[in-house]
Design a protein around this motif. Structure first.
Motif, short mmCIF file in Angstrom:
data_model
loop_
_atom_site.label_atom_id
_atom_site.label_comp_id
_atom_site.label_asym_id
_atom_site.label_seq_id
_atom_site.Cartn_x
_atom_site.Cartn_y
_atom_site.Cartn_z
N CYS A 285 -0.19 2.95 -3.37
CA CYS A 285 -1.05 2.53 -4.21
C CYS A 285 -0.97 1.36 -5.09
O CYS A 285 -1.89 1.02 -5.79
CB CYS A 285 -1.76 3.53 -4.11
N GLY A 286 0.11 1.10 -5.45
CA GLY A 286 0.26 0.20 -6.19
C GLY A 286 -0.27 0.00 -7.87
O GLY A 286 -0.85 1.50 -7.83
N GLY A 287 -0.23 -1.45 -8.69
CA GLY A 287 -1.04 -0.53 -10.06
C GLY A 287 -2.72 -0.90 -9.59
O GLY A 287 -3.78 -0.70 -8.84
N LEU B 254 -6.73 -8.42 -4.46
CA LEU B 254 -6.66 -7.77 -3.34
C LEU B 254 -5.82 -6.34 -3.04
O LEU B 254 -4.61 -6.37 -1.99
CB LEU B 254 -4.52 -7.97 -3.20
N GLY B 255 -6.14 -5.08 -3.94
CA GLY B 255 -6.28 -4.31 -3.21
C GLY B 255 -6.17 -3.66 -4.55
O GLY B 255 -6.63 -2.03 -4.35
N SER B 256 -5.09 -3.20 -4.67
CA SER B 256 -4.23 -2.20 -6.11
C SER B 256 -5.27 -2.41 -7.02
O SER B 256 -5.24 -2.88 -7.76
CB SER B 256 -2.81 -2.43 -6.50
N GLN C 24 -5.43 7.00 -10.94
CA GLN C 24 -6.85 8.24 -11.07
C GLN C 24 -6.34 9.75 -9.50
O GLN C 24 -6.16 10.61 -10.10
CB GLN C 24 -7.57 8.24 -10.57
N ILE C 25 -5.21 9.25 -8.55
CA ILE C 25 -5.00 10.20 -7.64
C ILE C 25 -4.46 11.56 -8.11
O ILE C 25 -4.11 12.58 -8.09
CB ILE C 25 -5.23 9.59 -6.67
N ALA C 26 -2.82 10.25 -9.17
CA ALA C 26 -2.11 10.94 -9.17
C ALA C 26 -2.56 11.96 -10.62
O ALA C 26 -1.50 12.77 -10.27
CB ALA C 26 -0.92 9.94 -9.76
N ASN D 166 9.77 -7.34 -8.17
CA ASN D 166 9.55 -6.71 -8.12
C ASN D 166 9.21 -5.80 -6.31
O ASN D 166 8.80 -5.14 -6.50
CB ASN D 166 7.49 -6.96 -8.86
N LEU D 167 9.67 -7.71 -5.61
CA LEU D 167 8.88 -6.32 -4.22
C LEU D 167 10.68 -5.85 -3.70
O LEU D 167 9.92 -5.48 -3.23
CB LEU D 167 8.98 -8.12 -3.49
N GLN D 168 11.87 -6.36 -5.11
CA GLN D 168 12.78 -5.21 -4.13
C GLN D 168 12.68 -3.78 -4.31
O GLN D 168 13.18 -2.55 -4.15
CB GLN D 168 14.27 -6.23 -5.03
C1 LIG Z 1 -0.39 -13.24 -6.73
C2 LIG Z 1 0.97 -12.22 -7.01
C3 LIG Z 1 2.50 -13.09 -6.65
C4 LIG Z 1 3.45 -11.86 -6.72
N1 LIG Z 1 4.63 -12.67 -6.42
C5 LIG Z 1 5.99 -12.18 -5.78
C6 LIG Z 1 7.41 -12.14 -5.71
O1 LIG Z 1 7.08 -13.60 -5.47
N2 LIG Z 1 8.98 -12.07 -5.78
C7 LIG Z 1 7.85 -10.28 -6.38
O2 LIG Z 1 8.82 -9.88 -6.42
N3 LIG Z 1 6.64 -9.66 -6.98
C8 LIG Z 1 5.70 -10.60 -6.54
N4 LIG Z 1 4.41 -10.02 -6.97
C9 LIG Z 1 4.89 -8.65 -6.93
C10 LIG Z 1 4.91 -7.59 -5.82
O3 LIG Z 1 3.55 -8.07 -5.07
C11 LIG Z 1 3.92 -6.17 -6.12
O4 LIG Z 1 4.54 -5.25 -7.21
C12 LIG Z 1 4.66 -6.02 -5.27
O5 LIG Z 1 3.03 -5.93 -3.60
C13 LIG Z 1 4.07 -3.63 -5.11
O6 LIG Z 1 3.55 -3.24 -3.75
P1 LIG Z 1 3.15 -1.99 -4.01
O7 LIG Z 1 3.51 -1.45 -2.24
O8 LIG Z 1 3.64 -1.08 -4.42
O9 LIG Z 1 1.51 -1.89 -4.04
P2 LIG Z 1 0.53 -3.08 -3.97
O10 LIG Z 1 1.02 -4.60 -2.82
O11 LIG Z 1 -0.38 -3.90 -4.88
O12 LIG Z 1 -0.27 -2.06 -2.32
C14 LIG Z 1 -0.62 -1.33 -2.92
C15 LIG Z 1 -1.37 -1.17 -1.66
O13 LIG Z 1 -2.62 0.06 -1.23
C16 LIG Z 1 -3.78 0.02 -1.55
N5 LIG Z 1 -4.56 1.11 -2.12
C17 LIG Z 1 -4.63 0.86 -3.15
N6 LIG Z 1 -5.68 1.95 -3.48
C18 LIG Z 1 -5.63 2.34 -2.90
C19 LIG Z 1 -6.76 3.90 -2.11
N7 LIG Z 1 -7.42 4.42 -2.62
N8 LIG Z 1 -6.37 4.30 -0.51
C20 LIG Z 1 -6.25 2.95 0.17
N9 LIG Z 1 -5.01 2.25 -0.18
C21 LIG Z 1 -5.54 1.70 -1.51
C22 LIG Z 1 -4.02 -1.65 -1.77
O14 LIG Z 1 -5.10 -1.72 -1.42
C23 LIG Z 1 -2.63 -2.37 -1.56
O15 LIG Z 1 -3.29 -3.00 -0.07
C24 LIG Z 1 3.37 -10.81 -7.47
C25 LIG Z 1 2.01 -10.07 -7.24
C26 LIG Z 1 1.21 -11.16 -6.94
C27 LIG Z 1 -0.11 -10.52 -7.68
#
Ligand SMILES: Cc1cc2nc3c(=O)[nH]c(=O)nc-3n(C[C@H](O)[C@H](O)[C@H](O)COP(=O)(O)OP(=O)(O)OC[C@H]3O[C@@H](n4cnc5c(N)ncnc54)[C@H](O)[C@@H]3O)c2cc1C
Length: 409
Positions: free
Chosen positions: A159-161, A167-169, A175-177, A391-393
């Motif tokens: 779910c990200g942070g 953008l969603g997170s 809270q779920i955790a 972070n993407l890695q």
């Molecule tokens: C503007 C911006 C630019 C960035 N640029 C870079 C970059 O160029 N390179 C890099 O390495 N990192 C970058 N980052 C950081 C990187 O994007 C994130 O660390 C990474 O995308 C995290 O991935 P994730 O899947 O863990 O979480 P997220 O990408 O946050 O995805 C979590 C997903 O879970 C969904 N979600 C959350 N809670 C629920 C729920 N309760 N029920 C259902 N769905 C839910 C959200 O809607 C979301 O789609 C950037 C971040 C931002 C904000």
């Protein structure tokens, strides 16, 4: 391997990677996403170009209370495997400054498009507008969204942070955790602009200068970075500030009182050389008023703050600069002190520091220690990286490991 039903919560980078991996291992995968489409954050990464990873992946570029987790997870899906994965999907890689890696198209949309295509090819069922509010464990795992219930063999929390909730997170994963009994390291924003109460910010707004920027907490230097510093009406921005922001936000979180940025605004000149240059300018331009005297050395917007901070009058002449004032000018230019009062809000932060304590998951499989049917990956965990693709890695590496874990019998 048999057909497990794997429910992934969150269609970001880590959840998509987990979904593709589990599906490739033959599992039946459902991806639940609270927004109207998946991958919104991917589109925003790297200013729309998607800085997919970095040539120089090293432990020191990652931050956590338990960095050991990075050391166990990253090698399972390292940079080479990541690049191979994307190249197989049709994304050749382009390396730009500081080892930053991008899709050759320089379009984040192309990264998302190939991932969407692969999800479809692997028959992952993607369900959007499904906001998960609770997960129940037992014989099977039950995922409750605001509208429906889903039953699965494994659940992956991706779910990200709390960063950029648009953008969603939005922190709901935390809270779920927490409801499942997992411990959180209190989250705080990272890769974020800093606020300052410096008197001349309105004046300096929009000014950019190549500077060496140091974070100093209670008079102790914490971190120093070189890059293009940007003054804004609320404080400071630009790459060096984003780089320093995690340490600054941590100092704020731990209630440190005296947090400062010291800016060396002329890093190519040492104090003696700068003083010599000033003496020469005084000699050559003694007739100029101070407002004009500094033109050419500094961006124009900096001149009035410098003159006023050093107790001088803009209408005074170069010839009137005293040796005491020259010392003040050198100090101002070599170590401008800006007191930091806070960070910008979550909607400005690129990544969340803190999150689910890494001790809550098995170090090699990312399976929750308390609930073996639940697996965590991505930014929801207490792991974040520097700006530059780190972070993407982490999302790709941890998403892959989570997908494999859900693919096991
Ligand atoms: C503007 C911006 C630019 C960035 N640029 C870079 C970059 O160029 N390179 C890099 O390495 N990192 C970058 N980052 C950081 C990187 O994007 C994130 O660390 C990474 O995308 C995290 O991935 P994730 O899947 O863990 O979480 P997220 O990408 O946050 O995805 C979590 C997903 O879970 C969904 N979600 C959350 N809670 C629920 C729920 N309760 N029920 C259902 N769905 C839910 C959200 O809607 C979301 O789609 C950037 C971040 C931002 C904000």
């Amino acid at each position: 391997m048999g057909k497990n039903k794997v429910i992934i919560i969150g269609g970001g980078a880590s959840g998509i990677m987990a979904a593709i991996t589990a599906a490739r291992l033959g599992q039946k995968v459902i991806l639940l996403e609270r927004k109207d489409r998946i991958g919104k954050k991917i589109l925003a990464t790297g200013n729309g170009r998607c800085n997919i990873s970095n040539r120089f992946i090293e432990e020191r570029r990652f931050h956590s209370d338990s960095l050991n987790l990075y050391n166990q997870i990253y090698p399972q899906f390292d940079l080479n495997k990541t690049l191979e994965f994307f190249e197989e999907l049709g994304i050749p890689i382009l390396e730009l400054e500081e080892g930053k890696l991008y899709p050759y198209s320089l379009q984040a949309a192309s990264v998302l498009n190939v991932l969407l295509y692969e999800l479809e090819r692997q028959k992952v069922q993607v369900l959007c507008n499904e906001d998960v509010i609770r997960v129940e464990t037992g014989q099977r795992v039950v995922v409750h969204t605001k509208k429906n219930k889903y039953y699965g063999d494994y659940v992956i929390l991706a779910c990200g942070g709390k960063s950029t909730p648009d953008l969603g997170s939005n922190g709901s994963g935390f809270q779920i955790a927490k409801d499942l009994g997992m411990k959180l390291i209190e989250p705080y924003p990272s890769l974020i602009q800093l606020e300052s109460d410096y008197a001349y910010l309105k004046h300096l707004k929009g000014t950019k200068v190549m500077a060496k920027v140091a974070l100093v907490v209670d008079e102790i230097p914490v971190k120093s970075v070189y890059g293009e510093l940007l003054f804004t009406d609320y404080g400071l921005s630009g790459p060096p500030i984003l780089d320093i922001s995690r340490a600054a936000a941590h100092a704020i979180k731990t209630h440190k009182k005296n947090i400062e940025i010291h800016g060396d605004l002329v890093p190519l000149l040492d104090r003696a050389a700068l003083d010599q240059m000033l003496l020469k300018r005084i000699d050559r331009m003694s007739y100029k008023v101070l407002e004009d005297f500094f033109v050419g050395l500094l961006p124009k917007q900096m001149i009035i703050p410098l003159i006023k901070d050093c107790g001088m009058n803009p209408r005074d002449k170069g010839a009137q600069i005293t040796s005491k004032q020259r010392e003040m000018i050198v100090n101002w230019l070599k170590a401008l002190r800006l007191s930091i009062t806070g960070t910008r809000q979550w909607n400005q932060s690129q990544v969340t520091a803190g999150g689910v304590d890494c001790h809550e998951v098995d170090g090699t499989t990312l399976t929750c220690v308390k609930h073996p049917k639940i697996i965590l990956c991505g930014e929801i965990l207490d792991m974040d990286g520097d700006c530059g693709g780190f972070n993407l890695q982490w999302a790709w590496s941890s998403g892959y490991v989570a997908g494999v874990s859900a693919g096991k019998e």
